[in-house]
Scaffold this motif. Structure first.
Motif, PDB file in Angstrom:
ATOM      1  N   THR A 182     -21.860   3.748  -8.980  1.00 16.64           N
ATOM      2  CA  THR A 182     -22.507   2.468  -9.433  1.00 16.64           C
ATOM      3  C   THR A 182     -21.645   1.389  -8.941  1.00 16.64           C
ATOM      4  OG1 THR A 182     -21.376   2.721 -11.440  1.00 16.64           O
ATOM      5  CG2 THR A 182     -23.575   3.481 -11.428  1.00 16.64           C
ATOM      6  N   PRO A 183     -21.781   0.238  -9.156  1.00 16.25           N
ATOM      7  CA  PRO A 183     -20.999  -0.903  -9.200  1.00 16.25           C
ATOM      8  C   PRO A 183     -19.918  -0.822 -10.290  1.00 16.25           C
ATOM      9  CG  PRO A 183     -22.924  -1.922  -9.013  1.00 16.25           C
ATOM     10  CD  PRO A 183     -23.207  -0.355  -9.250  1.00 16.25           C
ATOM     11  N   VAL A 184     -18.535  -1.508 -10.057  1.00 18.80           N
ATOM     12  CA  VAL A 184     -17.533  -1.222 -11.252  1.00 18.80           C
ATOM     13  C   VAL A 184     -18.107  -2.049 -12.404  1.00 18.80           C
ATOM     14  CG1 VAL A 184     -15.232  -2.052 -11.763  1.00 18.80           C
ATOM     15  CG2 VAL A 184     -15.578  -1.429  -9.356  1.00 18.80           C
ATOM     16  N   LEU A 185     -18.107  -1.265 -13.553  1.00 19.81           N
ATOM     17  CA  LEU A 185     -18.568  -1.550 -14.643  1.00 19.81           C
ATOM     18  C   LEU A 185     -17.835  -3.054 -15.300  1.00 19.81           C
ATOM     19  CD1 LEU A 185     -19.172   1.701 -16.494  1.00 19.81           C
ATOM     20  CD2 LEU A 185     -20.631   0.293 -15.358  1.00 19.81           C
ATOM     21  N   THR A 186     -18.564  -4.045 -15.795  1.00 17.83           N
ATOM     22  CA  THR A 186     -17.623  -5.024 -16.154  1.00 17.83           C
ATOM     23  C   THR A 186     -17.877  -5.107 -17.997  1.00 17.83           C
ATOM     24  OG1 THR A 186     -19.690  -6.351 -16.228  1.00 17.83           O
ATOM     25  CG2 THR A 186     -18.252  -6.561 -14.498  1.00 17.83           C
ATOM     26  N   ARG A 187     -18.479  -4.166 -18.301  1.00 21.82           N
ATOM     27  CA  ARG A 187     -18.587  -3.731 -19.865  1.00 21.82           C
ATOM     28  C   ARG A 187     -18.570  -2.448 -20.080  1.00 21.82           C
ATOM     29  NH1 ARG A 187     -23.462  -7.780 -22.335  1.00 21.82           N
ATOM     30  NH2 ARG A 187     -22.351  -9.742 -21.715  1.00 21.82           N
ATOM     31  N   ASP A 188     -18.055  -1.796 -21.302  1.00 23.51           N
ATOM     32  CA  ASP A 188     -18.355  -0.539 -21.411  1.00 23.51           C
ATOM     33  C   ASP A 188     -19.938  -0.163 -21.412  1.00 23.51           C
ATOM     34  OD1 ASP A 188     -15.532  -0.680 -21.948  1.00 23.51           O
ATOM     35  OD2 ASP A 188     -15.741  -0.402 -24.215  1.00 23.51           O
ATOM     36  N   LEU A 189     -20.006   1.385 -20.997  1.00 18.62           N
ATOM     37  CA  LEU A 189     -21.466   1.543 -20.818  1.00 18.62           C
ATOM     38  C   LEU A 189     -21.407   2.957 -21.725  1.00 18.62           C
ATOM     39  CD1 LEU A 189     -24.100   1.503 -19.159  1.00 18.62           C
ATOM     40  CD2 LEU A 189     -23.200   3.175 -17.766  1.00 18.62           C
ATOM     41  N   HIS A 190     -22.353   3.167 -22.732  1.00 17.40           N
ATOM     42  CA  HIS A 190     -22.543   4.147 -23.486  1.00 17.40           C
ATOM     43  C   HIS A 190     -23.452   5.034 -23.046  1.00 17.40           C
ATOM     44  CE1 HIS A 190     -23.068   5.780 -28.007  1.00 17.40           C
ATOM     45  NE2 HIS A 190     -22.740   6.372 -27.053  1.00 17.40           N
ATOM     46  N   LEU A 191     -23.114   6.378 -22.680  1.00 14.13           N
ATOM     47  CA  LEU A 191     -24.053   7.628 -22.205  1.00 14.13           C
ATOM     48  C   LEU A 191     -24.089   8.123 -23.551  1.00 14.13           C
ATOM     49  CD1 LEU A 191     -22.613   8.020 -18.670  1.00 14.13           C
ATOM     50  CD2 LEU A 191     -24.401   6.618 -19.391  1.00 14.13           C
ATOM     51  N   SER A 192     -25.394   8.708 -23.823  1.00 10.38           N
ATOM     52  CA  SER A 192     -25.644   9.622 -24.833  1.00 10.38           C
ATOM     53  C   SER A 192     -26.962  10.410 -24.588  1.00 10.38           C
ATOM     54  CB  SER A 192     -25.985   8.792 -25.991  1.00 10.38           C
ATOM     55  OG  SER A 192     -26.079   9.924 -27.244  1.00 10.38           O
ATOM     56  N   GLY A 193     -26.761  11.747 -24.277  1.00 11.97           N
ATOM     57  CA  GLY A 193     -28.074  12.554 -23.973  1.00 11.97           C
ATOM     58  C   GLY A 193     -27.823  13.316 -22.926  1.00 11.97           C
ATOM     59  N   THR A 194     -28.866  13.660 -21.981  1.00 11.77           N
ATOM     60  CA  THR A 194     -28.889  14.737 -21.135  1.00 11.77           C
ATOM     61  C   THR A 194     -29.289  13.875 -19.995  1.00 11.77           C
ATOM     62  OG1 THR A 194     -29.485  16.360 -22.887  1.00 11.77           O
ATOM     63  CG2 THR A 194     -29.895  16.905 -20.451  1.00 11.77           C
ATOM     64  N   ALA A 195     -28.426  13.993 -18.848  1.00 13.50           N
ATOM     65  CA  ALA A 195     -28.664  13.242 -17.514  1.00 13.50           C
ATOM     66  C   ALA A 195     -29.453  14.376 -16.957  1.00 13.50           C
ATOM     67  CB  ALA A 195     -27.427  12.955 -16.758  1.00 13.50           C
ATOM     68  N   ARG A 196     -30.369  14.061 -15.988  1.00 10.85           N
ATOM     69  CA  ARG A 196     -31.149  14.858 -15.002  1.00 10.85           C
ATOM     70  C   ARG A 196     -31.094  14.487 -13.748  1.00 10.85           C
ATOM     71  NH1 ARG A 196     -34.612  18.589 -16.055  1.00 10.85           N
ATOM     72  NH2 ARG A 196     -36.640  18.924 -14.581  1.00 10.85           N
ATOM     73  N   VAL A 197     -30.910  15.350 -12.800  1.00  6.22           N
ATOM     74  CA  VAL A 197     -30.994  15.236 -11.314  1.00  6.22           C
ATOM     75  C   VAL A 197     -32.113  15.850 -10.835  1.00  6.22           C
ATOM     76  CG1 VAL A 197     -28.397  14.788 -11.056  1.00  6.22           C
ATOM     77  CG2 VAL A 197     -29.490  17.045 -10.912  1.00  6.22           C
ATOM     78  N   THR A 198     -32.609  15.185  -9.492  1.00  9.31           N
ATOM     79  CA  THR A 198     -33.866  15.798  -8.673  1.00  9.31           C
ATOM     80  C   THR A 198     -33.057  15.600  -7.263  1.00  9.31           C
ATOM     81  OG1 THR A 198     -35.535  15.082 -10.229  1.00  9.31           O
ATOM     82  CG2 THR A 198     -36.005  15.511  -7.819  1.00  9.31           C
ATOM     83  N   VAL A 199     -33.003  16.754  -6.784  1.00 11.82           N
ATOM     84  CA  VAL A 199     -32.313  16.655  -5.284  1.00 11.82           C
ATOM     85  C   VAL A 199     -33.163  17.422  -4.375  1.00 11.82           C
ATOM     86  CG1 VAL A 199     -30.636  17.529  -3.803  1.00 11.82           C
ATOM     87  CG2 VAL A 199     -30.119  17.005  -6.422  1.00 11.82           C
ATOM     88  N   THR A 200     -33.645  16.684  -3.167  1.00  7.29           N
ATOM     89  CA  THR A 200     -34.360  17.251  -2.267  1.00  7.29           C
ATOM     90  C   THR A 200     -33.718  17.706  -1.080  1.00  7.29           C
ATOM     91  OG1 THR A 200     -36.390  16.159  -2.825  1.00  7.29           O
ATOM     92  CG2 THR A 200     -36.218  17.047  -0.711  1.00  7.29           C
ATOM     93  N   LEU A 201     -33.443  18.858  -0.635  1.00 11.59           N
ATOM     94  CA  LEU A 201     -32.571  19.282   0.444  1.00 11.59           C
ATOM     95  C   LEU A 201     -33.360  20.503   1.270  1.00 11.59           C
ATOM     96  CD1 LEU A 201     -31.637  22.532  -0.654  1.00 11.59           C
ATOM     97  CD2 LEU A 201     -30.404  21.090  -2.211  1.00 11.59           C
ATOM     98  N   THR A 202     -32.442  20.671   2.462  1.00  6.69           N
ATOM     99  CA  THR A 202     -32.734  21.623   3.129  1.00  6.69           C
ATOM    100  C   THR A 202     -31.490  22.724   3.308  1.00  6.69           C
ATOM    101  OG1 THR A 202     -32.188  20.727   5.402  1.00  6.69           O
ATOM    102  CG2 THR A 202     -34.467  20.653   4.437  1.00  6.69           C
ATOM    103  N   SER A 203     -31.667  23.785   3.687  1.00  9.66           N
ATOM    104  CA  SER A 203     -30.383  24.623   3.593  1.00  9.66           C
ATOM    105  C   SER A 203     -30.238  25.374   4.984  1.00  9.66           C
ATOM    106  CB  SER A 203     -30.132  25.842   2.453  1.00  9.66           C
ATOM    107  OG  SER A 203     -29.377  26.769   2.645  1.00  9.66           O
ATOM    108  N   SER A 204     -29.135  25.634   5.660  1.00  7.45           N
ATOM    109  CA  SER A 204     -28.998  26.288   6.777  1.00  7.45           C
ATOM    110  C   SER A 204     -29.105  27.814   6.569  1.00  7.45           C
ATOM    111  CB  SER A 204     -27.900  26.124   7.563  1.00  7.45           C
ATOM    112  OG  SER A 204     -26.667  26.359   7.069  1.00  7.45           O
ATOM    113  N   ALA A 205     -28.737  28.191   5.387  1.00  8.53           N
ATOM    114  CA  ALA A 205     -28.986  29.682   4.827  1.00  8.53           C
ATOM    115  C   ALA A 205     -30.128  29.999   4.019  1.00  8.53           C
ATOM    116  CB  ALA A 205     -27.647  29.962   4.508  1.00  8.53           C
TER     117      ALA A 205
END
Length: 189
Positions: free
Chosen positions: A54-77
């Motif tokens: 993210t850009p450098v935060l200019t204010r505190d940022l409160h995170l609470s809960g469960t982050a989720r990621v979605t990644v699309t990828l290919t693999s050589s193996a």
């Protein structure tokens, strides 16, 4: 939840943006379990991880809960590890581990659904969505939140031979960040 998408430049420090892009960008990493996650997070550049901030935060940022990621990828193996850490940057060398690592999670791209498991096919994309460990903390002003994508995590995954290449499709990859106050709080920070 705030939805962020990575932008080009992950071998150094790509960005995390609120804008959804449709430009086809693919970035590659090479697995090497001999390099631990803390080294990868602190590296200015690495072929073994992708890092989006993210850009450098200019204010505190409160995170609470469960982050989720979605990644699309290919693999050589036919098998590969997928590790994701959220980190607070710049890394605080003498800080406690949770001053630097916000949360993390791992997935096996062979298991894209609970019902199915199949070897990965070269150049065939798979999409993996998974939750990171729940967390509640305030990221202080002056820091950046970083999404780090890599393959094998020394402390938490199997240790395959180095060399598997993962190609990550950025326009089909996203982070759902549990920001208290939602998008307006994120934009204000």
């Amino acid at each position: 939840m705030v939805f962020l998408q990575p932008t080009k430049g992950g071998r150094q420090h790509g960005g995390l943006t609120l804008q959804i892009t449709d430009q086809r960008v693919i970035e590659k990493i090479t697995d090497d379990v001999s390099i631990d996650g803390t080294q990868l997070a602190q590296a200015k550049e690495s072929p073994h991880r992708l890092l989006y901030t993210t850009p450098v935060l200019t204010r505190d940022l409160h995170l609470s809960g469960t982050a989720r990621v979605t990644v699309t990828l290919t693999s050589s193996a036919p098998a590969a590890n997928l590790s994701v850490w959220l980190v607070a940057l710049p890394w605080t060398e003498k800080g406690r581990i949770y001053d630097n690592i916000i949360t993390r999670g791992w997935a096996d791209p062979q298991n894209t659904t609970p019902e199915a498991s199949a070897p990965l096919k070269p150049n065939k994309a798979v999409t993996v969505s998974f939750d990171l460990q729940p967390d509640d903390q305030v990221i202080p002003a002056g820091k950046q939140v970083g999404l780090m994508i890599f393959s094998s995590d020394r402390d938490y995954t199997l240790w395959p031979k180095p060399g598997t290449q993962l190609s990550v499709v950025l326009d089909d990859t996203a982070l759902e960040l549990p920001v208290v106050g939602g998008r307006s709080a994120y934009e204000a920070a």
